[in-house]
Scaffold this motif. Sequence first.
Motif, short mmCIF file in Angstrom:
data_model
loop_
_atom_site.label_atom_id
_atom_site.label_comp_id
_atom_site.label_asym_id
_atom_site.label_seq_id
_atom_site.Cartn_x
_atom_site.Cartn_y
_atom_site.Cartn_z
N THR A 83 0.89 -1.01 0.06
CA THR A 83 0.13 0.04 0.25
C THR A 83 0.96 1.38 0.06
O THR A 83 0.97 2.11 -0.75
N ASN A 183 -3.65 4.97 0.90
CA ASN A 183 -4.36 4.54 2.04
C ASN A 183 -5.08 6.29 2.54
O ASN A 183 -4.78 6.23 3.79
N ASP A 216 -4.31 -4.95 6.09
CA ASP A 216 -3.36 -3.77 5.28
C ASP A 216 -2.12 -3.98 6.01
O ASP A 216 -2.23 -3.30 7.34
N SER A 267 -8.04 2.59 5.15
CA SER A 267 -8.21 1.05 4.89
C SER A 267 -9.40 0.68 6.05
O SER A 267 -10.34 0.24 5.98
#
Length: 382
Positions: A83, A183, A216, A267
């Motif tokens: 991410t 994010n 995540d 997230s």
Amino acid sequence: MRNKLVIRNGIVFVVIAILCVVAGRDFLRMHKPDPINTSNQGISEIVMLSEYSPGLKGTAADTEVYILKGEKPGGSFLLLGGTHPNEIAGMLNAVSYIENARVESGTLYIIPRANNSGYTHTSPLWGMMDIFDFQLPDGSVREFRVGTRLANPIHQWPDPNYYNGNSGRELKHDEVAEVRNLNRNHPGNANGTLIEKVNYGIFNLINTEKIDILYDAHEAGPEFLRVNYLIAHERAMPIGSMAVMDTNLEGHPFAIDLSGATSYGLSHRALGDNTEALATLFETLNPAQGSSRTKMSRELLLGGFDKNYVEITNRGLLSSGELTTEGSSINKRTASHMVMSSALMNAFSESNPDKPIKVSNMPSYDDFITKGLENILKPINN
């Protein structure tokens, strides 16, 4: 005199040409995806995220989704790595699952390079390494790009003066570059910016495949107050609390915190609010991301040792990301992600016996520490 000038200019031209070739090769290397060994028979299918977000097709942000299905039915788990590409342990955890895991029940969906565009450049003025590697027992070398936390501006340009997309987060003043932060823009927009199309792909994958849990994977510098914390949406707190308690009993000093109600676009908040998935995010300690670190080096990035942070820790000035002379190695950080993600699967399975997620053949925490990633990653067969 004229001949001397021509010769001197010719030498300068040759030197500049050589530097351009060397720099150009390094630049182009950043745009070439790191290969992943796909010989694991547990891999059922590899699809592109553009199957869930058609606007990504043919762009630098499109990325692979690895699907590992068990022989028995069960729950579904989505693991995100990359991410923020410079938070390298999350990507390496994802690759370790792809190359080793056997799913006995349920399904794993793994995206090792969620922000694929972010791997094609590094943060200006941070002196970050662009590539790191491991030498494997067979003598081969596995190289990985570092990248940075934002999508490449050549892929999504320009940054606006003001932006307020589907996430509900206002971006203005010095925050506008966050429009390229994966994010900060969940749940995304199928017709939005390039990074919002990535966000939408993840959102649509979760809904289409009925994902039960989202993990995540992140890293943070020592100054961050939630290092080695699992951040969980309120619906994920029961499962998350069980997982953290289990890891504590195994000797891992992890903690848990509730996702902030105003964590717009992150997230653990946005995907928890807008899907049925139990959304979680986990942070490991990476001193290479700290603002008080010393000069970037392999020892810092992979060994996780920094004398500045050891001194700051000794002075009692850190409340969360304490660093001793032992450091916070890439093996330890990747192992921590593996332990936390595995604990979440186990906690979910215990709470939902009709939807178990059972994964085997993964290295243990001690395997990561004693053998190292060079003995866990697989050779690439060209």
